[in-house]
Design a protein around this motif. Structure first.
Motif, PDB file in Angstrom:
ATOM      1  N   ASP A 111      92.826  51.989 -92.298  1.00  0.00           N
ATOM      2  CA  ASP A 111      94.384  51.644 -92.454  1.00  0.00           C
ATOM      3  C   ASP A 111      94.704  51.563 -93.865  1.00  0.00           C
ATOM      4  OD1 ASP A 111      97.301  50.951 -92.191  1.00  0.00           O
ATOM      5  OD2 ASP A 111      96.941  50.215 -89.788  1.00  0.00           O
ATOM      6  N   SER A 114      95.820  47.990 -93.548  1.00  0.00           N
ATOM      7  CA  SER A 114      94.649  46.489 -93.039  1.00  0.00           C
ATOM      8  C   SER A 114      93.187  46.425 -94.000  1.00  0.00           C
ATOM      9  CB  SER A 114      94.880  46.428 -92.080  1.00  0.00           C
ATOM     10  OG  SER A 114      94.139  47.190 -91.567  1.00  0.00           O
ATOM     11  N   ASN A 118      91.036  52.483 -89.311  1.00  0.00           N
ATOM     12  CA  ASN A 118      92.207  53.563 -88.937  1.00  0.00           C
ATOM     13  C   ASN A 118      92.311  53.903 -87.847  1.00  0.00           C
ATOM     14  OD1 ASN A 118      94.909  55.068 -88.184  1.00  0.00           O
ATOM     15  ND2 ASN A 118      94.410  55.525 -90.925  1.00  0.00           N
ATOM     16  N   PRO A 119      92.612  53.262 -86.413  1.00  0.00           N
ATOM     17  CA  PRO A 119      92.262  53.211 -84.721  1.00  0.00           C
ATOM     18  C   PRO A 119      93.043  54.732 -85.020  1.00  0.00           C
ATOM     19  CG  PRO A 119      93.253  51.786 -85.000  1.00  0.00           C
ATOM     20  CD  PRO A 119      93.141  51.646 -86.587  1.00  0.00           C
ATOM     21  N   HIS A 145      92.081  47.295 -81.583  1.00  0.00           N
ATOM     22  CA  HIS A 145      92.998  48.024 -81.813  1.00  0.00           C
ATOM     23  C   HIS A 145      93.419  48.795 -79.894  1.00  0.00           C
ATOM     24  CE1 HIS A 145      96.517  50.829 -81.722  1.00  0.00           C
ATOM     25  NE2 HIS A 145      97.059  49.901 -82.923  1.00  0.00           N
ATOM     26  N   GLU A 147      94.070  51.456 -79.322  1.00  0.00           N
ATOM     27  CA  GLU A 147      93.329  53.276 -79.224  1.00  0.00           C
ATOM     28  C   GLU A 147      92.139  52.323 -79.266  1.00  0.00           C
ATOM     29  OE1 GLU A 147      93.323  57.076 -79.505  1.00  0.00           O
ATOM     30  OE2 GLU A 147      94.819  55.411 -78.735  1.00  0.00           O
ATOM     31  N   TYR A 171      92.254  38.118 -81.612  1.00  0.00           N
ATOM     32  CA  TYR A 171      92.986  39.339 -80.466  1.00  0.00           C
ATOM     33  C   TYR A 171      93.596  39.415 -79.357  1.00  0.00           C
ATOM     34  CZ  TYR A 171      93.446  44.021 -79.171  1.00  0.00           C
ATOM     35  OH  TYR A 171      93.695  45.823 -78.562  1.00  0.00           O
ATOM     36  N   THR A 281      99.499  42.507 -78.732  1.00  0.00           N
ATOM     37  CA  THR A 281      99.710  42.400 -80.634  1.00  0.00           C
ATOM     38  C   THR A 281      98.341  42.631 -80.663  1.00  0.00           C
ATOM     39  OG1 THR A 281      99.577  39.893 -80.305  1.00  0.00           O
ATOM     40  CG2 THR A 281     101.750  41.653 -80.090  1.00  0.00           C
ATOM     41  N   THR A 282      97.871  42.326 -82.156  1.00  0.00           N
ATOM     42  CA  THR A 282      96.606  43.247 -82.722  1.00  0.00           C
ATOM     43  C   THR A 282      96.767  42.055 -84.064  1.00  0.00           C
ATOM     44  OG1 THR A 282      97.384  44.116 -84.615  1.00  0.00           O
ATOM     45  CG2 THR A 282      96.305  45.406 -82.149  1.00  0.00           C
TER      46      THR A 282
END
Length: 282
Positions: A111, A114, A118-119, A145, A147, A171, A281-282
């Motif tokens: 991603d 970050s 990338n989920p 995440h 996902e 997390y 949230t993450t």
């Protein structure tokens, strides 16, 4: 001109004196340097901090990941040629742990916001040979995440964490309360989010020793027992070797040093604390 060191380990370690030197001297004077009380105490304290039932001290972070996968092979969960999804943007140790076990790394791009995996790109990489996802928490950032949690459940995959760079991160996930059907958040430390996690205590890490060191954390009793044996020449009992294991043990001096460091920087907030009326949230 004042020279500012990029990583001033000398100053960091000085902040833990005299306890650091006293811990080392305590081990030297004990005459017991492997698989002793310091390692046992550190494993207990670190497992409590991370929020898992088990912590197994090993020689380094690479071995921690190698041993997780090796244990899954011994338990029949994985086999040679199976695929492990792993971020393309990671240190080589994540990949070596996979290939050393004759598994196939399947790379997923990061991603851009970050630089963690990338989920949204993971599901397209899943095949019938996929057995696990290895997430790497880079730069102190949690890579977990919703996902990823969905994919692990949907495809019955093992979730392995490389927590070498994020000890202390956490997390937050949504949890529905039975009381008035309210939503709340529960937070968990990185290293307790999946089936097992590898940790590195290289001197430059968040939690650093005075040399190499590592650990595996997990809530799976059978996996923990297998990893502990594999790390000790494949032995659960002296001179009885049931696996083709490794020699990968955290020594007493490093464990004593880590105990001092842990007590100096670990936050006091309890793992599992709930924050009412919030969203995931993450």
């Amino acid at each position: 001109m004042l020279m500012i060191k990029f990583l001033d380990l000398e100053a960091i370690n000085a902040s833990f004196e005299p306890e650091l030197s006293q811990a080392v001297q305590r081990v030297v004077s004990s005459g017991w340097y492997l698989l002793g009380e310091e390692v046992h105490a550190f494993e207990k304290e670190y497992a409590e901090y991370i929020g898992t039932r088990h912590c197994i001290g090993v020689a380094n972070g690479l071995d921690a990941l190698r041993l997780i996968l090796k244990a899954y092979i011994e338990l029949g969960v994985m086999a040679e040629g199976d695929e492990i999804i792993v971020p393309a943007n990671t240190y080589i140790a994540s990949i070596l742990a996979i290939t050393d076990n004759r598994l196939k790394p399947v790379l997923v791009e990061p991603d851009i916001n970050s630089y963690n995996i990338n989920p949204a790109l993971i599901e397209a990489k899943i095949t019938e040979r996929t057995k696990g996802i290895m997430i790497v928490h880079l730069y102190g950032q949690c890579a977990m995440h919703p996902e990823i949690a969905r994919l692990v459940e949907k495809y019955n995959l093992k979730l392995i964490e490389d927590n070498a760079q994020a000890a202390g991160a956490y997390y937050t996930a949504s949890e529905k309360s039975e009381i008035r059907n309210q939503q709340s958040e529960i937070f968990k430390r990185t290293g307790s989010l999946g089936d097992a996690a590898g940790h590195s205590f290289y001197p430059g890490k968040n939690l650093g020793a005075l040399g190499d060191g590592g650990a595996v954390t997990t809530n799976n009793d059978e996996l923990a027992e297998t990893i502990r044996a594999l790390a000790n020449y494949g032995s659960k009992k002296k001179y009885e070797n049931i696996y083709q294991g490794l020699n990968s043990r955290l020594d007493e001096i490093q464990a004593a040093v880590l105990r001092v460091s842990c007590h100096g920087w670990m936050p006091t907030t309890n793992v599992g604390a709930r924050l009412p009326n919030t969203t995931a949230t993450t």
